[in-house]
Design an enzyme around this catalytic site. Structure first.
Site, short mmCIF file in Angstrom:
data_model
loop_
_atom_site.label_atom_id
_atom_site.label_comp_id
_atom_site.label_asym_id
_atom_site.label_seq_id
_atom_site.Cartn_x
_atom_site.Cartn_y
_atom_site.Cartn_z
N ASP A 159 -30.52 -8.69 -0.78
CA ASP A 159 -30.09 -7.35 -1.16
C ASP A 159 -29.37 -6.63 -0.02
O ASP A 159 -29.57 -6.94 1.15
CB ASP A 159 -31.29 -6.49 -1.54
CG ASP A 159 -31.85 -6.82 -2.91
OD1 ASP A 159 -31.45 -7.84 -3.49
OD2 ASP A 159 -32.71 -6.06 -3.39
N HIS A 210 -26.10 -4.06 -7.01
CA HIS A 210 -27.24 -3.35 -6.43
C HIS A 210 -26.90 -1.87 -6.20
O HIS A 210 -27.43 -1.25 -5.27
CB HIS A 210 -27.64 -4.03 -5.11
CG HIS A 210 -29.00 -3.66 -4.61
ND1 HIS A 210 -30.11 -3.57 -5.41
CD2 HIS A 210 -29.44 -3.39 -3.34
CE1 HIS A 210 -31.17 -3.26 -4.69
NE2 HIS A 210 -30.79 -3.13 -3.43
N HIS A 214 -27.08 2.63 -2.90
CA HIS A 214 -28.52 2.38 -2.78
C HIS A 214 -29.34 3.66 -3.01
O HIS A 214 -30.16 4.05 -2.18
CB HIS A 214 -28.85 1.78 -1.41
CG HIS A 214 -30.08 0.92 -1.40
ND1 HIS A 214 -31.35 1.45 -1.28
CD2 HIS A 214 -30.25 -0.41 -1.49
CE1 HIS A 214 -32.24 0.48 -1.28
NE2 HIS A 214 -31.59 -0.67 -1.41
N HIS A 305 -33.21 -9.68 2.42
CA HIS A 305 -32.13 -8.72 2.66
C HIS A 305 -31.12 -9.29 3.65
O HIS A 305 -31.50 -9.91 4.64
CB HIS A 305 -32.70 -7.40 3.20
CG HIS A 305 -33.59 -6.70 2.23
ND1 HIS A 305 -34.91 -7.08 2.04
CD2 HIS A 305 -33.36 -5.67 1.37
CE1 HIS A 305 -35.46 -6.30 1.12
NE2 HIS A 305 -34.54 -5.44 0.70
#
Length: 344
Positions: A159, A210, A214, A305
């Site tokens: 991510d 995503h 964020h 990540h």
């Protein structure tokens, strides 16, 4: 004391600084997403003690700013004017809100807790409240947290990227082992580092959505959520020369019954996870690898990540993760390969 607001828009970031009385001390300065190191350097160059303020839709800069020694605070929606459909509250308004109300009204972020510092209990409650909707979406094939438990398959997911040099180093490791992964990319970074998206596609990896900045999804309106997803999908497709992604992962896994209903109305399937070593908190490469190897089961979706901060520990843990899972008889697959199997 000075107060610096950091806002985001489709074009990147803007910084504005005010004094304790809310008077502008520096003219607004803009930085595109490839110049975030310059943005941080600009803030660090202030002579006075500095309070840096973001809102809850800006979730990919705080870790790097804190790592640089900046004091970072979050201003929550009840303190701020309404946001536009796409973009955060303006930098000047963020700075003036902090100056006017003082830091006691804000949430001081901690490196080991991240952007949602102080909201962990609320996040957990909201996630729990959406269990019925999650189950219904899973049954309908609109959401998955893992694949089938009778297949020794594992999906590695990453991510918050792409972010040099960590995305490239992760791609190097995956290429060396011939292992596929799925990258849930932030639109802001995808636009800035399109060459990394191209490489992901060339190596056969999955590229997924995503959001653009964020954000904490329960703080958005439906229109703001849809705009985040649509803009990111278009940005990824343009950057990598491929199709608009069909998979979406909510930042922090944040959700409520209302948010799940909104997600069910989009064209994307929602992807969660069942193994998370919290590598973003930098607990050590050995801890990351051991946690994954201890928790992985057939069908597991592993959350890692490649962006949002220093991901060197994730890079260092990856060979041990891959070798350990291979030794246990697991096969690595893309999340796309799990989606139809997950709803059989």
């Amino acid at each position: 004391m000075l107060y610096a607001g950091v806002a985001w828009s489709a074009d990147g970031y803007e910084v504005e600084t005010v004094d304790g009385d809310g008077r502008r001390m520096t003219s607004p300065v803009s930085f595109d997403a490839r110049r975030t190191d310059e943005l941080i350097g600009h803030l660090r160059g202030m002579d006075h003690r500095l309070v840096t303020v973001v809102d809850s839709t800006n979730g990919i800069l705080d870790g790097r700013m804190m790592a640089a020694g900046l004091d970072v605070y979050r201003a929550d929606p009840h303190l701020l004017p309404p946001r536009p459909v796409f973009g955060s509250v303006g930098a000047g308004e963020l700075a003036r809100t902090a100056a006017r109300r003082g830091t006691a009204s804000l949430a001081r972020l901690e490196r080991g807790r991240g952007t949602q510092t102080g909201r962990e209990d609320v996040l957990a409650e909201w996630i729990a409240s959406a269990e019925t909707e999650l189950a219904a979406m899973t049954t309908a094939g609109l959401c998955l947290s893992h694949g089938r438990r009778d297949r020794r398959e594992v999906a590695l997911t990453f991510d918050d990227g792409p972010l040099p040099p960590y995305t490239g180093r992760i791609l190097d490791v995956l290429e060396r082992y011939g292992v596929p992964a799925t990258f849930f990319c932030v639109g802001m970074n995808a636009r800035a580092y399109g060459e990394e998206i191209v490489r992901m596609r060339e190596q056969g990896h999955g590229v997924a959505n995503h959001t653009w900045s964020h954000p904490f999804l329960p703080d958005l309106t439906r229109a703001q959520l849809v705009e985040q997803i649509d803009r990111t999908g278009e940005g990824i497709a343009e950057a990598g020369g491929g199709a608009v992604p069909t998979l979406f992962r909510p930042p922090y896994g944040s959700r409520t019954p209302e948010v799940m209903g909104w997600l069910a109305g989009t064209d994307a399937r929602t992807v969660l996870w069942d193994v998370a070593p919290d590598d973003w908190a930098m607990p050590g490469a050995d801890f990351i690898a051991t946690t994954i190897l201890d928790q992985a089961r057939p069908g597991s979706v592993v959350l890692l990540h490649d962006g949002g901060g220093d991901r060197s520990q994730t890079v260092d843990a990856l060979p041990a993760v891959i070798e350990g899972l291979l030794e246990r008889g697991f096969r690595f697959v893309l999340v796309d390969e799990m989606v139809p199997a997950a709803v059989v």
